[in-house]
Design a protein around this motif. Structure first.
Motif, PDB file in Angstrom:
ATOM      1  N   SER A 193       0.851  -1.183   0.000  1.00 28.39           N
ATOM      2  CA  SER A 193       0.000   0.000   0.000  1.00 28.39           C
ATOM      3  C   SER A 193       0.884   1.228   0.000  1.00 28.39           C
ATOM      4  N   PHE A 194       0.548   2.186  -0.860  1.00 33.50           N
ATOM      5  CA  PHE A 194       1.312   3.430  -0.869  1.00 33.50           C
ATOM      6  C   PHE A 194       0.502   4.492  -1.585  1.00 33.50           C
ATOM      7  N   ASN A 195       0.601   5.708  -1.102  1.00 37.14           N
ATOM      8  CA  ASN A 195      -0.084   6.824  -1.743  1.00 37.14           C
ATOM      9  C   ASN A 195      -1.555   6.541  -2.069  1.00 37.14           C
ATOM     10  N   LYS A 196      -2.290   6.102  -1.061  1.00 35.53           N
ATOM     11  CA  LYS A 196      -3.736   5.913  -1.175  1.00 35.53           C
ATOM     12  C   LYS A 196      -4.156   4.802  -2.131  1.00 35.53           C
ATOM     13  N   ARG A 197      -3.202   3.913  -2.440  1.00 38.65           N
ATOM     14  CA  ARG A 197      -3.587   2.781  -3.267  1.00 38.65           C
ATOM     15  C   ARG A 197      -3.008   1.514  -2.680  1.00 38.65           C
ATOM     16  N   THR A 198      -3.683   0.404  -2.988  1.00 36.99           N
ATOM     17  CA  THR A 198      -3.191  -0.887  -2.539  1.00 36.99           C
ATOM     18  C   THR A 198      -3.028  -1.789  -3.758  1.00 36.99           C
ATOM     19  N   TYR A 199      -1.929  -2.504  -3.778  1.00 42.99           N
ATOM     20  CA  TYR A 199      -1.663  -3.403  -4.910  1.00 42.99           C
ATOM     21  C   TYR A 199      -1.627  -4.825  -4.394  1.00 42.99           C
ATOM     22  N   CYS A 200      -2.405  -5.693  -5.030  1.00 43.54           N
ATOM     23  CA  CYS A 200      -2.460  -7.060  -4.545  1.00 43.54           C
ATOM     24  C   CYS A 200      -2.719  -7.997  -5.708  1.00 43.54           C
ATOM     25  N   LEU A 201      -2.043  -9.157  -5.704  1.00 50.01           N
ATOM     26  CA  LEU A 201      -2.262 -10.115  -6.785  1.00 50.01           C
ATOM     27  C   LEU A 201      -3.572 -10.866  -6.576  1.00 50.01           C
ATOM     28  N   LYS A 202      -3.862 -11.187  -5.309  1.00 48.41           N
ATOM     29  CA  LYS A 202      -5.127 -11.899  -5.072  1.00 48.41           C
ATOM     30  C   LYS A 202      -6.265 -10.883  -4.945  1.00 48.41           C
ATOM     31  N   PRO A 203      -7.458 -11.289  -5.343  1.00 45.23           N
ATOM     32  CA  PRO A 203      -8.575 -10.330  -5.347  1.00 45.23           C
ATOM     33  C   PRO A 203      -8.885  -9.835  -3.938  1.00 45.23           C
ATOM     34  N   LEU A 204      -9.159  -8.570  -3.846  1.00 45.18           N
ATOM     35  CA  LEU A 204      -9.509  -7.979  -2.556  1.00 45.18           C
ATOM     36  C   LEU A 204     -10.927  -7.462  -2.629  1.00 45.18           C
ATOM     37  N   ASN A 205     -11.493  -7.353  -1.488  1.00 46.35           N
ATOM     38  CA  ASN A 205     -12.849  -6.837  -1.437  1.00 46.35           C
ATOM     39  C   ASN A 205     -12.840  -5.313  -1.325  1.00 46.35           C
ATOM     40  N   LEU A 206     -12.159  -4.671  -2.266  1.00 46.71           N
ATOM     41  CA  LEU A 206     -12.032  -3.214  -2.228  1.00 46.71           C
ATOM     42  C   LEU A 206     -12.396  -2.660  -3.589  1.00 46.71           C
ATOM     43  N   LYS A 207     -12.635  -1.347  -3.621  1.00 47.78           N
ATOM     44  CA  LYS A 207     -12.941  -0.710  -4.888  1.00 47.78           C
ATOM     45  C   LYS A 207     -11.682  -0.640  -5.744  1.00 47.78           C
ATOM     46  N   LYS A 208     -11.838  -0.935  -7.037  1.00 45.41           N
ATOM     47  CA  LYS A 208     -10.698  -0.820  -7.953  1.00 45.41           C
ATOM     48  C   LYS A 208     -10.362   0.664  -8.155  1.00 45.41           C
ATOM     49  N   ALA A 209      -9.113   0.950  -8.387  1.00 45.39           N
ATOM     50  CA  ALA A 209      -8.717   2.343  -8.595  1.00 45.39           C
ATOM     51  C   ALA A 209      -7.989   2.469  -9.924  1.00 45.39           C
ATOM     52  N   THR A 210      -7.989   3.668 -10.501  1.00 45.27           N
ATOM     53  CA  THR A 210      -7.181   3.868 -11.708  1.00 45.27           C
ATOM     54  C   THR A 210      -5.717   3.811 -11.294  1.00 45.27           C
ATOM     55  N   PRO A 211      -4.964   2.932 -11.936  1.00 49.36           N
ATOM     56  CA  PRO A 211      -3.574   2.760 -11.513  1.00 49.36           C
ATOM     57  C   PRO A 211      -2.703   3.936 -11.968  1.00 49.36           C
ATOM     58  N   THR A 212      -1.540   4.063 -11.337  1.00 50.07           N
ATOM     59  CA  THR A 212      -0.524   5.005 -11.796  1.00 50.07           C
ATOM     60  C   THR A 212       0.736   4.201 -12.084  1.00 50.07           C
ATOM     61  N   LEU A 213       1.711   4.866 -12.665  1.00 52.90           N
ATOM     62  CA  LEU A 213       2.959   4.175 -12.997  1.00 52.90           C
ATOM     63  C   LEU A 213       3.625   3.549 -11.775  1.00 52.90           C
ATOM     64  N   GLU A 214       3.481   4.237 -10.642  1.00 54.49           N
ATOM     65  CA  GLU A 214       4.053   3.730  -9.405  1.00 54.49           C
ATOM     66  C   GLU A 214       3.668   2.281  -9.160  1.00 54.49           C
ATOM     67  N   GLY A 215       2.386   1.989  -9.494  1.00 62.20           N
ATOM     68  CA  GLY A 215       1.873   0.654  -9.269  1.00 62.20           C
ATOM     69  C   GLY A 215       2.651  -0.420 -10.006  1.00 62.20           C
ATOM     70  N   VAL A 216       3.232  -0.052 -11.146  1.00 59.62           N
ATOM     71  CA  VAL A 216       3.985  -1.027 -11.935  1.00 59.62           C
ATOM     72  C   VAL A 216       5.076  -1.678 -11.089  1.00 59.62           C
ATOM     73  N   PHE A 217       5.717  -0.840 -10.242  1.00 56.08           N
ATOM     74  CA  PHE A 217       6.789  -1.362  -9.396  1.00 56.08           C
ATOM     75  C   PHE A 217       6.257  -2.370  -8.390  1.00 56.08           C
ATOM     76  N   PHE A 218       5.132  -1.998  -7.769  1.00 56.83           N
ATOM     77  CA  PHE A 218       4.607  -2.871  -6.729  1.00 56.83           C
ATOM     78  C   PHE A 218       4.116  -4.189  -7.312  1.00 56.83           C
ATOM     79  N   VAL A 219       3.424  -4.102  -8.426  1.00 54.05           N
ATOM     80  CA  VAL A 219       2.912  -5.326  -9.033  1.00 54.05           C
ATOM     81  C   VAL A 219       4.081  -6.200  -9.484  1.00 54.05           C
ATOM     82  N   ASN A 220       5.109  -5.541 -10.029  1.00 52.57           N
ATOM     83  CA  ASN A 220       6.290  -6.291 -10.443  1.00 52.57           C
ATOM     84  C   ASN A 220       6.937  -6.983  -9.250  1.00 52.57           C
ATOM     85  N   ALA A 221       7.041  -6.264  -8.151  1.00 50.76           N
ATOM     86  CA  ALA A 221       7.632  -6.850  -6.943  1.00 50.76           C
ATOM     87  C   ALA A 221       6.788  -8.032  -6.463  1.00 50.76           C
TER      88      ALA A 221
END
Ligand SMILES: Nc1ncnc2c1ncn2[C@@H]1O[C@H](COP(=O)(O)OP(=O)(O)OP(=O)(O)O)[C@@H](O)[C@H]1O
Ligand SMILES: [Mg+2]
Lengths: 535, 362
Positions: free
Chosen positions: A241-269
């Motif tokens: 989780s960072f900057n008001k967004r959460t990145y997760c490979l498994k489905p979460l019971n949360l609202k989807k958000a428009t991703p930003t480039l930052e997310g690419v790093f987290f998803v890659n990790a």
């Protein structure tokens, strides 16, 4: 038309392969962004292209092919490289103006008053041309290096994290200049840690562990991660989780958000099986007064120049105070006065309710404060363990105490595996955490952190903020922190904004959001700065 | 070769050296070494082969002989030789010192009797030390004043003042150590700080960079040649018998050798501290050992003698001693040969350094 073709380029240092078989091409007038974690190999590839390091493979610039730094000599008059690091290419004892003379002569350029004036204005250095580079603030140094690399009007501009430590206003101006020069026919390769910048580039390449793992426009890269991006931040062992967004490979019971480039790093990790670090920091109660640091009308002058002008500042118990402001606004100078590293020209300083005046007071002051400087004052020739032992000794800890503490903190802050490495062998994010550990060894009640996250990659920054907040929550430590990532201000309880040595705003973050509804913090900051323009 | 590049670096280097106060050290250290060592080098000399010729045979003369015999400084032999025979012993290196007690010495003592002392001056430093010992022994022991004459196998140094022997020899030490360290430091500093990137990434030739980097230490220390010369002539009163131009030229060549060594050091080090330490270590020891101050090269054992010929200091100091004390200059073939050898050193070191410098990150 293609201006640059990179074919199977690898760079290695001894056994360590920094970048493996990189291939790509750059079009005329294209701006290409390199993004990726620290140590992913971006700098090495940039160095290879600029012809300052030996490499395997082949690079073709226009129609000229080179395989080594020696062969690259022929094209160096068309290429400019700005290497990474705070003003690395500057000579401390030369003034701003003398740097211009030096670089002009070095490249055999004619003096172009108009252009040079424009560069200086853009960097906010026009008024400071006679100042020695050694006396410039961190960000000013960075900007000076940057405009020096533009001086030769290169055909190919190579910038390695040029905006690290540069304030948002100057960053915007830099982009104007780069875009303008592109119109005149320049191409550029720019590595950056600011994702908002990366999204302005024509194309982006994502680096990871010595390989280029993705490339495309920002929106294309983002497209791939939209399934994993959620709104809000959660505490989880499997999601970042960072900057008001959460990145997760498994489905979460949360609202989807428009991703930003930052997310690419987290998803890659996440895809690499990396997990967020959990900092286990024991809860502690400290018995101290409510106001930890109180500065009353602190002033610092350098000759006729007033770096800090009558600054009032309060730091309360268990509070994170963000100190914001453009480059050269006086943040580092203020911190150094609070620390007793600079004598105070005017004003009063109280620590834990006690007035700090004499030398003895200052010694005591130092034992209560932990400090991480803008340049991370680590000893290059010592391993991380030795560095920590050294700091422990400096603070008068005995051997058994210090080894216990060092062990404790290295586990707590998650850099245990790097203990016997030298600082330059580990990613910046690790250095930053162990600098914090070094500052914590003597159990201070307050931490001063001067741009701890500059140049650190996104994943490491998110871990760092988690750590900072844990330290505050569990140990009750107060933290004064400076940053040029405006989104990080959201993690502060309160921010104080400096402009040209004057404090222009001091308010709770939530209040500022109320005052400027609907804006993100970068825009809030720009608004504040604009409003107070004529002060 | 692009002059603007060299000029850019030169200007920067001069500003830098002046603003960071390095310039003070550049001029302080050579003078300090010269003065400290010039005044300070004294050696303990023991087991001097001493011949005492006693013409007096009095109680006092026996006492004097006794005094000489009972210290570790002198190995005394009492012999009955003529003045000429005794001198021959010194000249053929069979004795280091002769003490002549004249007839009726004790009787004339209060009228100003004198003892003759002749000391081998071929190694002046030792001679002066011995002179001190003898004076102490006679004046403090017996309150005798004496004219001591130091007999010299290498006649030129007949004035027998140790400054003449020590101070010129320091040139070879100073101009080996100091320019090398300065050159090494100002090159390595760029590596340490990161400014070396300006060289790596700009269209600059290696030669241009190296020339620009070596000129400042070379020029600064060229001035030191004159400063040290002035000290030597007017503070230590050492004579100057040679050709000034030769002295100056060979000193410049020697400084080139030194900055060449600095260049090599800068290639293998990456911090200023390491560069300083390494350049001092590799220059101080040969600079001292083979300078001719501690021991004349000609009286070294075989191994040291050969080693001395490997380092440039011996060749340089030979010409320097000649310039101050003898004055043969290029009339001596040896001096010409040594001069040529020094030129070869300078060229070889700088060419080697230039070829080893890499214009890329290691
Ligand atoms: N020793 C000095 N002599 C003269 N001016 C100085 C000296 N140290 C700092 N300054 C000036 O004081 C001003 C404030 O510098 P300071 O380092 O506090 O800025 P800062 O807010 O930390 O900037 P940055 O975001 O770039 O780190 C700058 O204009 C700087 O050039
Ligand atoms: Mg600062």
């Amino acid at each position: 038309m293609e201006i640059l073709k990179v074919k199977n380029v690898s760079v290695s240092y001894g056994k360590k392969i920094a970048i493996k078989n990189a291939s790509f091409s750059l079009k005329d007038q294209e701006i290409l962004g390199f993004i990726g974690a620290d140590g992913a190999g971006k700098s090495s590839l940039l160095h290879a292209i600029a012809g300052v390091v030996s490499f395997d493979g082949e690079i073709i610039y226009k129609n000229y092919t080179y395989h080594s730094p020696k062969e690259a000599e022929k094209i160096k008059n068309e290429i400019s490289l700005m290497p990474q690091g705070l003003g690395l290419v500057l000579y401390d004892f030369l003034s701003v103006k003398e740097h211009f003379d030096f670089f002009r002569d070095l490249r055999g350029l004619k003096k172009d008053e108009e252009y040079e004036k424009r560069l200086l204005k853009m960097a906010g250095l026009y008024e400071f041309q006679d100042r020695l580079a050694g006396n410039l603030s961190g960000g000013m140094r960075q900007k000076l290096s940057l405009i020096l690399s533009l001086l030769a009007r290169p055909k190919l501009l190579i910038l390695d994290e040029p905006t690290t430590g540069v304030d948002p206003i100057s960053r915007a101006e830099l982009w104007d200049i780069v875009n303008e020069m592109r119109e005149e026919g320049m191409s550029a390769i720019i590595s950056t840690a600011y994702m908002s910048e990366a999204s302005k580039m024509d194309r982006i390449m994502l680096f990871d562990e010595g390989e280029i793992i993705a490339s495309g426009r920002a929106d294309e890269l983002i497209e791939n991660i939209k399934d994993y991006t959620y709104e809000g931040e959660i505490e989880s062992k499997e999601c970042f989780s960072f900057n008001k967004r959460t990145y997760c490979l498994k489905p979460l019971n949360l609202k989807k958000a428009t991703p930003t480039l930052e997310g690419v790093f987290f998803v890659n990790a996440l895809k690499k099986g990396k997990k967020p670090i959990i900092f286990e920091i024991p809860k502690k109660q400290i018995d101290i007064p409510n106001i930890i640091v109180e500065a009353k009308c602190l002033t610092k002058k350098f000759g006729a120049f007033i770096a800090d002008n009558c600054i009032n500042l309060e730091l309360k118990k268990g509070e994170i105070l963000g100190l914001l402001g453009a480059n050269g606004a006086g943040k580092t100078t203020l911190i150094k006065m609070l620390l007793g590293l600079y004598p105070i020209d005017e004003g009063e300083l109280y620590l834990l309710g006690k007035r700090i005046k004499s030398y003895e007071d200052r010694i005591e002051l130092k034992s209560k404060i932990g400090y991480v400087s803008q340049k991370f004052a680590l000893y290059k020739d010592l391993t991380i363990r030795e560095n920590l032992e050294y700091f422990a000794k400096m603070h008068g800890l005995n051997m058994s105490e210090s080894s216990k503490k060092i062990k404790e903190y290295s586990q707590m802050l998650g850099f245990e595996e790097y203990m016997d490495n030298f600082p330059k062998e580990v990613p910046l994010g690790i250095n930053q955490r162990f600098s914090v550990a070094a500052a914590l060894l003597h159990e201070p009640v307050v931490l001063f952190l001067d741009e701890p996250t500059s140049g650190v990659d996104t994943v490491a920054r998110s871990a760092f903020w988690k750590l900072i907040r844990k330290l505050k929550a569990n140990m009750g430590i107060s933290i004064l922190i400076t940053t040029h990532y405006m989104s990080e201000a959201e993690y502060c309880d309160r921010v104080a904004v400096l402009k040209r040595g004057v404090k222009i705003v001091d308010d709770k973050v939530e209040n500022l959001h109320k005052k400027y509804p609907g804006l993100d913090f970068e825009d809030i900051f720009l608004n504040i700065y604009k409003e107070k323009q004529n002060k | 070769m692009k002059l603007n590049v060299i000029r850019a670096y030169l200007k920067k280097e001069f500003i830098d050296l002046i603003r960071n106060k390095m310039i003070i050290l550049t001029y302080l250290i050579p003078t300090m070494i010269l003065i400290l060592f010039g005044y300070g080098i004294k050696l303990e000399v023991t087991h001097t082969r001493t011949i005492i010729i006693d013409h007096d045979h009095s109680k006092l003369s026996l006492e004097i002989i006794n005094k000489f015999s009972h210290t570790k400084y002198f190995d005394v032999k009492v012999k009955n030789l003529t003045y000429k025979q005794a001198l021959h012993k010194i000249q053929t290196n069979q004795a280091d010192m002769i003490v002549i007690i004249p007839p009726s010495f004790s009787k004339n003592l209060y009228k100003g009797a004198e003892i003759g002392v002749f000391i081998d001056g071929s190694f002046p430093l030792r001679a002066v030390t011995l002179q001190g010992y003898v004076e102490k022994l006679l004046i403090h022991g017996f309150n005798i004043k004496l004219p001591i004459k130091i007999e010299n196998r290498n006649f030129f140094n007949e004035s027998m003042r140790d400054y003449n022997a020590v101070v010129p020899g320091l040139f070879g030490l100073i101009f080996l150590v100091v320019p090398a360290s300065l050159a090494a430091i100002i090159i390595v500093k760029e590596k340490e700080v990161g400014t070396i990137f300006n060289f790596y990434s700009a269209p600059i030739k290696k030669v241009e960079f190296i020339i620009a980097k070596l000129i400042p230490p070379f020029l600064f220390h060229s001035l030191n040649i004159f400063i040290l010369l002035l000290w030597t002539l007017y503070l230590f009163n050492v004579p100057f018998r040679g050709n000034f131009f030769i002295f100056w030229l060979v000193s410049e060549i020697y400084i080139l050798i030194s900055v060449g060594i600095g260049l090599l050091v800068s290639i293998i080090t990456s911090t200023q501290v390491a560069a300083l330490v390494l350049s001092v270590i590799i220059t101080v020891i040969p600079g001292f050992l083979y300078s001719g101050i501690l021991m004349p090269i000609s009286s070294m054992d075989k191994e040291s003698y050969i080693e001395a010929h490997i380092f440039p200091v011996m060749y340089y100091n030979h010409i320097i001693y000649d310039s101050f004390l003898v004055g043969q200059g290029f009339k001596s073939n040896e001096n010409v040969l040594y001069f040529i050898i020094l030129c070869i050193y300078a060229v070889a070191l700088i060419v080697l350094g230039t070829s080893l410098v890499k214009k890329a990150i290691k």
